[in-house]
Write a protein that holds these residues in place. Structure first.
Motif, mmCIF file in Angstrom:
data_model
loop_
_atom_site.group_PDB
_atom_site.id
_atom_site.type_symbol
_atom_site.label_atom_id
_atom_site.label_comp_id
_atom_site.label_asym_id
_atom_site.label_seq_id
_atom_site.Cartn_x
_atom_site.Cartn_y
_atom_site.Cartn_z
ATOM 1 N N GLY A 54 0.801 -1.221 0.000
ATOM 2 C CA GLY A 54 0.000 0.000 0.000
ATOM 3 C C GLY A 54 0.831 1.266 0.000
ATOM 4 N N LYS A 55 2.125 1.150 -0.324
ATOM 5 C CA LYS A 55 2.989 2.333 -0.219
ATOM 6 C C LYS A 55 3.507 2.815 -1.578
ATOM 7 N N ILE A 56 3.261 2.038 -2.621
ATOM 8 C CA ILE A 56 3.918 2.349 -3.905
ATOM 9 C C ILE A 56 2.936 2.958 -4.903
ATOM 10 N N CYS A 57 3.424 3.980 -5.625
ATOM 11 C CA CYS A 57 2.643 4.584 -6.702
ATOM 12 C C CYS A 57 3.436 4.489 -7.996
ATOM 13 N N THR A 58 2.727 4.285 -9.115
ATOM 14 C CA THR A 58 3.414 4.347 -10.399
ATOM 15 C C THR A 58 2.436 4.696 -11.504
ATOM 16 N N ARG A 59 2.988 5.143 -12.638
ATOM 17 C CA ARG A 59 2.139 5.348 -13.809
ATOM 18 C C ARG A 59 1.877 3.993 -14.445
ATOM 19 N N SER A 60 1.118 3.988 -15.523
ATOM 20 C CA SER A 60 0.756 2.729 -16.182
ATOM 21 C C SER A 60 1.972 1.863 -16.453
ATOM 22 N N ARG B 38 -2.516 2.567 -5.256
ATOM 23 C CA ARG B 38 -3.661 2.806 -6.137
ATOM 24 C C ARG B 38 -3.346 2.247 -7.511
ATOM 25 N N LYS B 39 -4.431 2.088 -8.289
ATOM 26 C CA LYS B 39 -4.293 1.607 -9.653
ATOM 27 C C LYS B 39 -3.291 2.491 -10.412
ATOM 28 N N PRO B 40 -2.427 1.921 -11.260
ATOM 29 C CA PRO B 40 -1.468 2.750 -12.012
ATOM 30 C C PRO B 40 -2.203 3.838 -12.796
ATOM 31 N N GLN B 41 -1.748 5.058 -12.693
ATOM 32 C CA GLN B 41 -2.426 6.179 -13.341
ATOM 33 C C GLN B 41 -1.513 7.398 -13.365
ATOM 34 N N GLY B 42 -1.876 8.379 -14.211
ATOM 35 C CA GLY B 42 -1.193 9.667 -14.229
ATOM 36 C C GLY B 42 0.236 9.587 -14.762
ATOM 37 N N SER B 43 0.976 10.666 -14.521
ATOM 38 C CA SER B 43 2.347 10.760 -15.034
ATOM 39 C C SER B 43 3.338 10.500 -13.905
ATOM 40 N N ASP B 44 4.621 10.532 -14.240
ATOM 41 C CA ASP B 44 5.643 10.342 -13.207
ATOM 42 C C ASP B 44 5.572 11.437 -12.132
ATOM 43 N N THR C 130 -10.564 14.924 -13.272
ATOM 44 C CA THR C 130 -9.650 14.024 -12.580
ATOM 45 C C THR C 130 -8.685 14.853 -11.744
ATOM 46 N N ASP C 131 -8.278 15.980 -12.310
ATOM 47 C CA ASP C 131 -7.377 16.874 -11.589
ATOM 48 C C ASP C 131 -8.035 17.411 -10.324
ATOM 49 N N TYR D 231 -7.505 9.122 -19.074
ATOM 50 C CA TYR D 231 -7.294 9.926 -17.874
ATOM 51 C C TYR D 231 -7.834 9.233 -16.634
ATOM 52 N N PHE D 232 -8.834 8.382 -16.860
ATOM 53 C CA PHE D 232 -9.456 7.724 -15.712
ATOM 54 C C PHE D 232 -8.779 6.406 -15.396
ATOM 55 N N ALA D 233 -7.703 6.090 -16.117
ATOM 56 C CA ALA D 233 -7.012 4.823 -15.912
ATOM 57 C C ALA D 233 -7.970 3.654 -16.010
ATOM 58 N N VAL D 234 -8.964 3.818 -16.901
ATOM 59 C CA VAL D 234 -9.904 2.727 -17.122
ATOM 60 C C VAL D 234 -9.489 2.017 -18.404
#
Lengths: 368, 337, 542
Positions: free
Chosen positions: B152-158, B193-199, C108-109, C218-221
């Motif tokens: 539960g501590k790690i975040c990453t993009r896709s 959380r689910k991989p998402q967003g940018s670095d 999302t932002d 954007y929604f990571a879906v």
């Protein structure tokens, strides 16, 4: 016997414009009344008010649904449309296009069980000779068939009162008379009370027991068609029912056998009915005499006083519309109806005079 | 009415015809995976020096496909990419040609170019592990991300992003498929959380206490420190160079190549020579905080302050070769789902 | 009726254009034939079932939410005396002007864990970590569905409201007299009668959703569109990508056809539109709930995103940016104008062909030319390259053979490809609008002037075109706006140094610097408002 429906002093205002006022009307069970009047007279508004689509601003409507059950609608007790036990047939039938004929007819029978619904539906289909069309959709039917479905649908919940809004206006003229008689017989057989709106007076004579003539939001006269025709109580009633031509006249004196004069001569010893003559006034203007075609005769001795302006052919011979030769006085007239077996040509000048003993005389309230 | 319509139709067609024109031939045409704001200052400088105009089309995806479809009539001279896989993909599809010059040979060390000179690296970037300052200083290995203590501590993009795919490919090259799949599954189990967003968004999440550890390229750290709004995010984390006690940190490159059917070969070569020249390399280092490949050109002061690091000396071609396997493993681990 | 020489050339051109618009689809289907089964087996064993499930769930959720937003709004505006109904009537259409990818980014932002809303809440309540409180996760299928529905529901609202307003009021009256309360009448008569409009609009919304790449990202879906990306960009398997896209398209076509079949037996036509019908008088409490509902939609679908953009624009706008904006804006307007004009002309030609021509297959050109709407923009762009690439080669080879200078990629390398892609993608919109307009012209007018001995073509110019004036304008504007917003096709097909407002915004968004593109985004929204204002004015003058 208590009337089935009793309307008292009904008034409707929409956007502070008076649409209906002082309407009184009552009908016995099984009676059919025809509401007529020029367009805009308020006859459709009256139907919509009875049905509950428009709120009245004064007056009461009482419907005696059975011996000891009564619905009373007043401003204090505005019953919604669905609780009035009234059926309606619309000008364009308003059949639900997304439902089959059977479903249309059963639409108002939700309170019955499926079996009862089916039975009632079958009865009505048989009654209206629609048995083979139950599964079809409205757009697959002819105009006459659609109307029959509309009647079946309106009758299905057994309303105490049936409203018909110009029901025959979409029917081919040749079929119309036959259909009216057929439906009238059906309603009579069921003992249905009905109010029927039309702008065509001939439909009333065929279809209704009673006629009510409306004008500018008021009911002017109610009665049996024959009686109303013989004794129209106002210029508007006579005018709308086209009971004769109008001849402007001048009264010489205010007595019962008063002599009157017009551009086609004078009358002395005749009975004048309906004279709402203001006897206190000395004004002598604005009276018109209702003249039926056989109140006029040709009279060679006199100088010519009229000119032929229109010729038509009818079963009773030639029909002429005459206008006075003199056109620049207050008594000038046009469109005076006259029948003759003789053939005249347009522009012929004739001499005519009045005959007859009883005339209807009216003070004129010509609408503009 | 009729004439008016015919007339306006005619004018319309004429206008449409006039607005269709094909790229001019005395310029140099670039298909770029790199963002315009990064490369445009360089191109402007190039035009100023040589008088050669640079035309650019930028797209994150699909350039290789477009180039392939255009074939021998393609107007493209130069391709710019943001990672090694794209270069190898272009090469495998036979869309590149060798480009040779003394400048190129002198400027680029052997491990940063193709054996047959079909592609050259321009900059290198490290796949760093960012960690919250609240954890204290830690020596990370990529392998540690699978450790249960980081649940539960790690975040990453896709995981499917080329940067992560390349990292996974390097893991495969080092440890083999089976180990990497397990590693991926465990890392996934550790995700906050689910991989998402940018670095950058991952660093922001660390700043907001959503997680403690994230993966990110090195230059983002510098860029965030330079950005007024994002400086607070960067201040909340340490940038760690992983695996310093063993094989070294995973390094990827941005690169360039000459299109097989480049119509303006001379100009293209001039642009390539310019991009590896010391001033251009310095610009790369300063504007986007990347490590220049040309020996002797220093990284920016800020980047240099993060210290020396040991880079994994696995060849770039090897990483690119494992790309497809990496994607398959990412699917198997359902990393993004 | 069409006769003689005009007849054949009209027929020829109708079929020619329809088939040309079909060609990318054919190319796509053809390209999917050589799919390797290995990759499919792998995808099927790993991620594909989840993608398909997500796609279905997203499609159904968006349709459901658009229904829940659009139909009640349409009912409230058309059937009740809701406060400010006149304003809400057009305000509710405004979200249509917002590009979905833009709203997706803004939301999302905004609602992200690190976004301002949650930051503010944490600051207020002194929460430290996500475990301290519950907040919905915007990056889920649910979040994506809500945001997409907020932008797309106006389709449902617009078509349903029109349907309600055109319903014969006597049908509702009849149902009242047959014992139904106002509420029952609505559910049993008004709503079923509006079904075709609701169904058509929901089909539109579903198509837009399923064909959308950028927004769901954007929604990571992960949906089928993700699968298309993966197979194409990751595995470099263009055939498999085509195959998945084909499946997606067939899936969408299936929805459309199934809906049409389902109501084939019924015919809904109103002879007398419901002009001044009696509106339901809402009680005070009902007024409040209804107003909150409608204003919530206007606010979250339009006002809030615009306010966010305006705030950014005020903070970051400068003169240089404005100058750059004019150039990119010109490009956007240029391609949008070409696309709208060509799509409208083709729609006119095909729709009139269907109406006036006597050949048995006259409906086919109009129908097949609209299929492009179901293809995601990126796939369409790829199909475009696959279609025009070989054509370009042929042209150049011929030029070379005759010793001319090779003209270069005049089809696939210029804005021709973009305009063509837009026409393929948005023909369905122009076709629908113009065909509906033609449907309103009485058939008798087709014959009448003919019997007067006037030539067919001039009949069309004198009778049909003047009557279609407003339909033509609406079709043109709708395509124009869609073309202004469209992203993936331009991104991939544009020539050198060619930026449009949408590509510029996309680039800034992908670098998380939307602030600097806020002005451009506002410009797109402003253009999007044009057809809405026009549609509204037209309705009022009727």
């Amino acid at each position: 016997m208590k009337p089935l429906i009793n309307i008292e002093n009904l008034a409707v205002e929409l956007q502070s414009k008076v649409i209906l006022s002082q309407v009184d009307l009552s009908l016995q069970k099984g009676e059919i009344i025809g509401l007529v009047g020029p367009s805009g007279c308020g006859k459709t508004t009256l139907l919509n008010t009875l049905a509950g689509f428009i709120a009245q601003s004064a007056g009461t409507i009482e419907i005696n649904t059975s011996e000891n059950q009564q619905i009373k609608i007043s401003i204090a007790n505005m019953l919604p449309a669905e609780e009035r036990n009234i059926g309606m047939i619309f000008q364009d039938y308003a059949l639900f296009p997304h439902l089959s004929v059977n479903e249309n007819i059963c639409f108002g029978l939700k309170k019955l069980t499926k079996a009862e619904q089916g039975k009632r539906c079958e009865e009505l289909l048989a009654l209206l000779e629609l048995a083979e069309f139950g599964q079809r959709y409205p757009h697959q039917l002819s105009g006459g068939q659609q109307q029959r479905v509309a009647i079946a649908r309106a009758l299905a919940p057994q309303p105490s009162l049936l409203l018909l809004d110009e029901p025959f206006s979409n029917i081919d003229a040749r079929l119309r008379n036959e259909l009216m008689i057929e439906i009238r017989q059906l309603l009579k057989r069921l003992g249905m009370t009905a109010i029927f709106v039309t702008h065509n007076k001939d439909e009333v004579f065929t279809f209704a027991d009673k006629i009510a003539v409306m004008h500018q939001g008021k009911v002017l006269q109610i009665g049996a068609p024959a009686q109303v025709c013989q004794h129209p109580n106002s210029w508007q009633v006579a005018d709308f029912l086209q009971l004769g031509s109008w001849l402007p006249v001048v009264l010489k004196a205010y007595k019962n056998d008063l002599p009157i004069s017009s551009l086609i001569g004078q009358l002395a010893n005749c009975a004048l009915v309906n004279t709402l003559v203001d006897k206190s006034s000395n004004t002598t203007l604005n009276y018109q005499l209702l003249v039926k075609p056989n109140d006029i005769e040709l009279c060679q001795q006199q100088p010519d006083n009229v000119i032929v302006e229109h010729i038509g052919v009818t079963e009773q011979g030639y029909h002429y519309l005459l206008s006075s030769i003199e056109q620049h006085t207050a008594l000038a007239f046009s469109h005076l109806s006259f029948y003759s077996q003789e053939l005249y040509v347009l522009g012929d000048k004739l001499a005519i005079r009045l005959k007859g003993e009883r005339f209807n005389l009216y003070a004129v309230h010509k609408h503009h | 009415m009729l004439h008016k319509i015919w007339f306006s139709s005619f004018v319309f067609v004429a206008l449409l015809g006039a607005s269709i024109h094909v790229a001019a031939n005395d310029d140099v045409n670039v298909y770029s995976y790199r963002q315009p704001f990064l490369v445009e200052p360089l191109f402007n400088e190039f035009t100023k020096e040589t008088g050669i105009k640079v035309n650019v089309v930028f797209a994150k995806q699909g350039m290789a496909e477009r180039l392939a479809r255009e074939g021998e009539y393609s107007p493209a001279d130069i391709l710019l990419t943001t990672d090694i896989s794209r270069l190898i993909e272009l090469k495998e599809k036979d869309l590149l040609q060798a480009a040779e010059s003394t400048e190129l040979t002198e400027a680029i060390p052997a491990q940063y170019k193709a054996l047959d000179n079909t592609w050259y690296a321009l900059t290198t970037r490290v796949r760093n592990i960012y960690s919250a300052k609240r954890l204290g200083e830690i020596d990370f290995n990529y392998e540690d991300l699978a450790d249960e203590k980081y649940q539960g501590k790690i975040c990453t993009r896709s995981g499917k992003h080329p940067y992560n795919v390349a990292l996974v490919a390097s893991m495969i090259a080092e440890h083999g498929e089976a180990y990497t799949l397990t590693w991926l599954q465990k890392v996934k189990a550790n995700l906050a959380r689910k991989p998402q967003g940018s670095d950058r968004a991952q660093v922001q999440a660390i700043h907001q206490n959503l997680c403690d550890i994230s993966l990110g390229n090195s230059y983002y750290f510098g860029n965030m420190l330079k950005d007024e709004k994002q400086k607070v995010w960067a201040d909340a984390v340490y940038i760690n160079f992983p695996n310093q006690s063993n094989r070294g940190a995973h390094v990827n490159i941005s690169g360039m190549a000459m299109a097989k059917y480049a119509p303006n070969k001379a100009n293209a070569l001039a642009l390539m020579n310019f991009l590896v020249s010391a001033p251009a390399q310095k610009m790369y280092a300063e504007t986007n905080m990347e490590y220049p490949v040309r020996p002797g050109v220093e990284p920016s002061k800020l980047v240099a302050s993060w210290g020396q690091f040991k880079a994994d000396n696995l060849s770039l071609e090897t990483i690119a070769k494992q790309r497809k396997t990496a994607l398959i493993l990412l699917d198997k681990a359902q990393f993004d789902l | 009726m069409l006769t003689g020489n005009k007849n054949t050339s009209w027929k020829f051109f109708s079929w020619f254009f329809a088939l040309a618009l079909m060609s990318p689809i054919v190319v796509m289907l053809w390209g999917s034939i050589n799919t390797s089964s290995d990759l499919f087996t792998h995808l099927w064993a790993t991620v594909l079932p989840e993608y398909i499930r997500n796609t279905l769930v997203l499609g159904v959720l968006v349709a459901l939410l658009s229904f829940c937003f659009g139909v009640p709004a349409a009912a409230l505006i058309s059937q009740t005396n809701i406060v400010m109904g006149k304003q809400l009537r057009w305000l509710l259409m405004l979200p249509l002007a917002m590009p979905a990818y833009l709203v997706a980014y803004l939301y999302t932002d905004l609602f992200d864990y690190a976004g301002p809303v949650q930051r503010l809440l944490r600051a207020w309540f002194d929460w430290q970590s996500p475990n301290d409180y519950y907040f919905f996760d915007i990056r889920t299928i649910g979040g994506a569905a809500v945001v997409i529905a907020l932008v797309l529901f106006p389709y449902v609202y617009m078509l349903t409201r029109t349907a309600f307003e055109q319903q014969d009021r006597n049908l509702l009256r009849a149902s009242r007299l047959l014992g139904c309360t106002e509420r029952q009448s609505f559910y049993q008569v008004a709503l079923p009668l509006a079904r075709p409009a609701i169904a058509v609009s929901l089909a539109l919304v579903t198509m837009e959703t399923l064909a959308d790449f950028a927004t769901v990202q954007y929604f990571a879906v992960n949906t089928l569109t993700t699968a298309i990306y993966d197979t194409w960009l990751g595995y470099s398997d263009f055939a498999a990508a085509n195959a998945i896209a084909s499946v997606l398209m067939l899936f969408i076509l299936f929805i459309v056809v199934a809906e049409q079949r389902a109501r084939a037996g019924q015919r809904h036509q109103s002879s007398r539109p419901n002009t001044e019908h009696e509106r339901k008088q809402l009680s005070f409490a009902q007024q409040i709930i209804a107003s909150i509902f409608c204003w919530f939609l206007v606010f979250s679908g339009f006002l809030l995103p615009v306010i966010l953009l305006l705030a950014m624009a005020v903070d970051y706008a400068d003169y240089n940016q404005l100058v750059a904006l004019i150039a990119t804006g010109k490009n956007s307007i240029k391609i949008a104008t070409y696309s709208a004009t060509i799509a409208t002309l083709i729609a006119l030609m095909l729709a009139l062909f269907q109406r006036l021509h006597q050949s048995r297959a006259r409906m086919i050109p109009l129908q097949i030319s609209g299929f492009g709407y179901a293809i995601p923009g990126t796939v369409l762009a790829m199909a475009m390259l696959a279609t025009f690439g070989p054509l370009d080669h042929a042209i150049n080879d011929v030029a070379k053979a005759f010793d001319f200078k090779a003209p270069g990629l005049i089809l696939s390398g210029t804005i021709f490809a973009i305009v063509f892609a837009f026409v393929v993608r948005f023909s369905a919109i122009a076709n629908g609008t113009i065909n509906a307009g033609i449907g309103q012209i009485p058939k008798s007018l087709d014959l009448a002037p003919g019997s007067l001995g006037v030539k067919t073509l001039s009949t069309i110019f004198r009778v049909h075109l003047p009557l279609l004036k407003s339909s033509i304008l609406v079709a043109w504007l709708l395509v124009f706006v869609e073309a202004m917003k469209e992203l993936p096709a331009v991104l991939l097909l544009r020539p050198f140094n060619f930026e449009t407002l949408s590509t510029q915004i996309y680039q800034l968004i992908s670098d998380e610097r939307l602030e600097q593109g806020a002005l451009g985004a506002i410009l797109i929204v402003l253009f999007g408002l044009l057809p809405i204002i026009f549609l509204n004015r037209q309705k009022d003058s009727k």
